[in-house]
Design a protein around this motif. Structure first.
Motif, mmCIF file in Angstrom:
data_model
loop_
_atom_site.group_PDB
_atom_site.id
_atom_site.type_symbol
_atom_site.label_atom_id
_atom_site.label_comp_id
_atom_site.label_asym_id
_atom_site.label_seq_id
_atom_site.Cartn_x
_atom_site.Cartn_y
_atom_site.Cartn_z
ATOM 1 N N VAL A 126 -1.714 5.655 2.199
ATOM 2 C CA VAL A 126 -0.837 5.628 3.373
ATOM 3 C C VAL A 126 -1.683 5.472 4.638
ATOM 4 C CG1 VAL A 126 0.854 6.938 4.713
ATOM 5 C CG2 VAL A 126 0.928 7.017 2.222
ATOM 6 N N THR A 127 -2.801 6.168 4.678
ATOM 7 C CA THR A 127 -3.718 6.021 5.812
ATOM 8 C C THR A 127 -4.251 4.601 5.899
ATOM 9 O OG1 THR A 127 -4.355 8.346 5.532
ATOM 10 C CG2 THR A 127 -5.798 6.961 6.884
ATOM 11 N N MET A 128 -4.568 4.008 4.746
ATOM 12 C CA MET A 128 -5.024 2.622 4.732
ATOM 13 C C MET A 128 -3.929 1.689 5.232
ATOM 14 S SD MET A 128 -7.532 0.612 4.067
ATOM 15 C CE MET A 128 -7.688 -1.185 4.020
ATOM 16 N N ALA A 129 -2.694 1.940 4.839
ATOM 17 C CA ALA A 129 -1.574 1.127 5.324
ATOM 18 C C ALA A 129 -1.442 1.246 6.840
ATOM 19 C CB ALA A 129 -0.279 1.558 4.642
ATOM 20 N N ALA A 130 -1.655 2.455 7.365
ATOM 21 C CA ALA A 130 -1.602 2.646 8.815
ATOM 22 C C ALA A 130 -2.712 1.864 9.514
ATOM 23 C CB ALA A 130 -1.708 4.130 9.151
ATOM 24 N N ALA A 131 -3.897 1.817 8.880
ATOM 25 C CA ALA A 131 -5.008 1.065 9.460
ATOM 26 C C ALA A 131 -4.691 -0.433 9.499
ATOM 27 C CB ALA A 131 -6.287 1.324 8.666
ATOM 28 N N VAL A 132 -4.128 -0.952 8.416
ATOM 29 C CA VAL A 132 -3.759 -2.364 8.383
ATOM 30 C C VAL A 132 -2.659 -2.639 9.404
ATOM 31 C CG1 VAL A 132 -2.805 -4.212 6.953
ATOM 32 C CG2 VAL A 132 -4.444 -2.601 5.980
ATOM 33 N N GLY A 133 -1.698 -1.713 9.499
ATOM 34 C CA GLY A 133 -0.654 -1.871 10.511
ATOM 35 C C GLY A 133 -1.213 -1.899 11.923
ATOM 36 N N SER A 134 -2.235 -1.107 12.169
ATOM 37 C CA SER A 134 -2.870 -1.123 13.489
ATOM 38 C C SER A 134 -3.516 -2.473 13.773
ATOM 39 C CB SER A 134 -3.924 -0.008 13.570
ATOM 40 O OG SER A 134 -3.328 1.261 13.383
ATOM 41 N N LEU A 135 -4.141 -3.055 12.748
ATOM 42 C CA LEU A 135 -4.731 -4.384 12.927
ATOM 43 C C LEU A 135 -3.652 -5.426 13.237
ATOM 44 C CD1 LEU A 135 -7.345 -4.447 9.996
ATOM 45 C CD2 LEU A 135 -7.808 -4.179 12.433
ATOM 46 N N VAL A 136 -2.528 -5.334 12.554
ATOM 47 C CA VAL A 136 -1.422 -6.252 12.822
ATOM 48 C C VAL A 136 -0.946 -6.098 14.259
ATOM 49 C CG1 VAL A 136 0.964 -6.819 12.232
ATOM 50 C CG2 VAL A 136 -0.700 -6.342 10.418
ATOM 51 N N ALA A 137 -0.790 -4.853 14.712
ATOM 52 C CA ALA A 137 -0.325 -4.610 16.086
ATOM 53 C C ALA A 137 -1.317 -5.156 17.107
ATOM 54 C CB ALA A 137 -0.111 -3.114 16.288
ATOM 55 N N ILE A 138 -2.604 -4.967 16.850
ATOM 56 C CA ILE A 138 -3.617 -5.460 17.785
ATOM 57 C C ILE A 138 -3.550 -6.977 17.898
ATOM 58 C CG2 ILE A 138 -6.120 -5.739 18.104
ATOM 59 C CD1 ILE A 138 -6.426 -2.913 16.926
ATOM 60 N N LEU A 155 0.830 -1.210 0.000
ATOM 61 C CA LEU A 155 0.000 0.000 0.000
ATOM 62 C C LEU A 155 0.864 1.259 0.000
ATOM 63 C CD1 LEU A 155 -2.780 -1.119 2.514
ATOM 64 C CD2 LEU A 155 -3.121 -0.530 0.108
ATOM 65 N N VAL A 156 1.930 1.232 0.784
ATOM 66 C CA VAL A 156 2.818 2.398 0.847
ATOM 67 C C VAL A 156 3.475 2.636 -0.509
ATOM 68 C CG1 VAL A 156 4.940 3.283 1.872
ATOM 69 C CG2 VAL A 156 3.209 2.213 3.329
ATOM 70 N N TRP A 157 3.895 1.554 -1.152
ATOM 71 C CA TRP A 157 4.517 1.700 -2.481
ATOM 72 C C TRP A 157 3.505 2.240 -3.489
ATOM 73 C CZ3 TRP A 157 3.487 -0.807 -7.171
ATOM 74 C CH2 TRP A 157 4.417 -0.569 -8.180
ATOM 75 N N LEU A 158 2.274 1.691 -3.467
ATOM 76 C CA LEU A 158 1.244 2.179 -4.377
ATOM 77 C C LEU A 158 0.908 3.645 -4.118
ATOM 78 C CD1 LEU A 158 -1.318 -0.763 -4.667
ATOM 79 C CD2 LEU A 158 0.030 0.252 -6.507
ATOM 80 N N ALA A 159 0.926 4.023 -2.858
ATOM 81 C CA ALA A 159 0.627 5.419 -2.523
ATOM 82 C C ALA A 159 1.616 6.362 -3.189
ATOM 83 C CB ALA A 159 0.640 5.609 -1.009
#
Length: 462
Positions: A363-375, A350-354
């Protein structure tokens, strides 16, 4: 005249019920005709008498098709004269009376007869008549709101809700869902032609989701196939309709968001209702295929993004919908210990596509997915049930935490090169936190092999 006909029919029995009804209908028609010369008061009297005639006369034998024809003809006359004479009050009162009859017919289907088939036709006719009446030649400014325009939007919205109730009352049959789909398509067409109707497709899609959810709560095995067909029929209607509207409307970004949300919402509704149905096509594959549809839909938007108003936002909305579906596909199909690992692969993509497409929302979507991974890796109580084994380091945590850490570091590098310093630092901090969790779990594994949930901590462990 109304009183004389009512008394002659109901009190004294001088006229048969059919003759009394026809006399009142004729009186209403005369009142509507004379109102053009004598003013709106006469039209209102005709309106009241016309809509109350079926209740006053009644009858032991229901005649639903005759009632349908009478009420639609009455509305056509009242809406026609109010539109021609620019009587907004008559238009509003007619719409209220028409929708009131829809509600009454839904409540007393046995007494009035006809079932949901007739009620659905009447409701569709009432909505169409009310919408046409709101398009007055006196309103030269398309963007100007008036009471008639408000009546049209509110009346159609109430009609959408009543149609959802009708689908449930008709036990979610094919005919009732067809009525609902026709109304939803009509809302899409209205929204593309007049901006004041833009909220109606959202309402229609939401009512459809609620109706399907209600059906899914008590779904029988014999209805599984029909439930799936209806769910994906709604996906075709609203994703396809929203995408077509994207090319015709002034705000393609809103239509792209609508299509994306509708697709995700209906897929999840179908998944929840058929979770235990054992479909031949895995749900993860269905979600991935729908994600591929959104990717295909996004390509023409990408080519025309400079010509489209808010083309970048429209493309971002479609890309986010595809990414969201991929995220759900992973969760639907894989075992728990693999979900965070596969999710983390989305982050650098997602970051590369952004950066490649110059779409900051990715980038915001990538942050959301990263948050799910962290949870899933930091506050997941099911972590103790994962197959970690008895060894230290060389166990599930090596890839369960190692792959996400590598993906976050790769993403941080891409973000830094793109000038996203803050997001890069967030990714690096997240990597450090996951690294700490990795070491903590393996220290625990060293002192309690295969028993991470063991009680107590040794001093050396701390």
């Amino acid at each position: 005249l109304y009183a004389a006909l009512l008394a002659g029919t109901r009190l004294y029995g001088l006229f048969p019920e059919l003759v009394g009804a026809l006399g009142m209908a004729l009186t209403t028609a005369v009142a509507v005709f004379l109102s053009r010369r004598h003013g709106p008061i006469v039209a209102i009297l005709g309106l009241l008498g016309g809509f109350l005639t079926p209740i006053w006369i009644g009858g032991e034998t229901p005649r639903p098709w005759m009632l349908l024809f009478y009420l639609v003809l009455l509305q056509a006359g009242l809406f026609g004269v109010s539109r021609r004479m620019r009587w907004t009050a008559v238009t509003v009162m007619t719409q209220i009376a028409a929708l009131g009859w829809s509600a009454l017919w839904l409540i007393d289907r046995d007494g009035l007869g006809g079932g949901t088939t007739v009620v659905g036709l009447y409701l569709l006719g009432s909505i169409v008549a009310g919408t046409l009446a709101a398009v007055s030649p006196a309103e030269a400014t398309p963007t100007k709101w008036s009471l008639a325009r408000l009546q049209s939007v509110v009346g159609t919205a109430v009609g959408v809700i009543l149609m959802g109730v009708l689908v449930g009352a008709g036990e979610f049959g094919w005919v009732e869902w067809t009525y609902f789909a026709i109304l939803g398509a009509g809302c899409l067409v209205l929204a593309t032609r007049q901006s004041r109707y833009e909220s109606l497709p959202w309402l229609a899609a939401a009512v459809g989701v609620v109706t399907l959810t209600t059906w899914g709560l008590g779904l029988s095995p014999t209805d599984h196939a029909r439930f799936w067909v209806m769910s994906f029929g709604m996906i075709v209607l609203y994703v396809g309709g929203g995408y077509l509207a994207l090319w015709r409307g002034d705000r393609p970004d809103r239509w792209a968001a609508f299509a994306g949300l509708a697709g995700v919402a209906y897929l999840l509704t179908a998944y929840a209702g058929l979770l235990d149905a054992g479909f031949a096509i895995p749900w993860g594959l269905q979600a991935a295929l729908l994600a591929g549809v959104f990717v295909a839909l996004a390509y023409p938007v990408h080519l025309a993004r400079r010509q489209l108003p808010r083309g970048d936002s429209a493309l971002a909305a479609l890309a986010i919908a595809a990414s969201t579906l991929v995220t759900f596909a992973i969760a639907m199909e894989l075992e728990h210990q693999w979900i965070a690992v596969l999710w983390s692969l989305e982050i650098p993509a997602l970051v590369w596509l952004a950066g490649r497409l110059r779409l900051r929302p990715l980038v915001t979507m990538a942050a959301a997915v990263g948050s799910l991974v962290a949870i899933r890796l930091l506050v997941n109580p099911n972590l103790f049930d994962y197959p970690i084994g008895d060894t230290v380091i060389l166990n599930w945590t090596l890839y369960g935490y190692g792959v996400p850490m590598i993906m976050l570091l790769v993403s941080a590098g891409i973000l830094r090169r793109a000038g996203e310093r803050i997001m890069a630092e967030v990714a690096e901090v997240a990597t450090a936190v996951l690294g700490f969790a990795f070491l903590t779990i393996n220290v625990r594994q060293f002192f309690h092999p295969g028993r991470l949930d063991a009680s107590g901590f040794a001093f050396a462990e701390i």
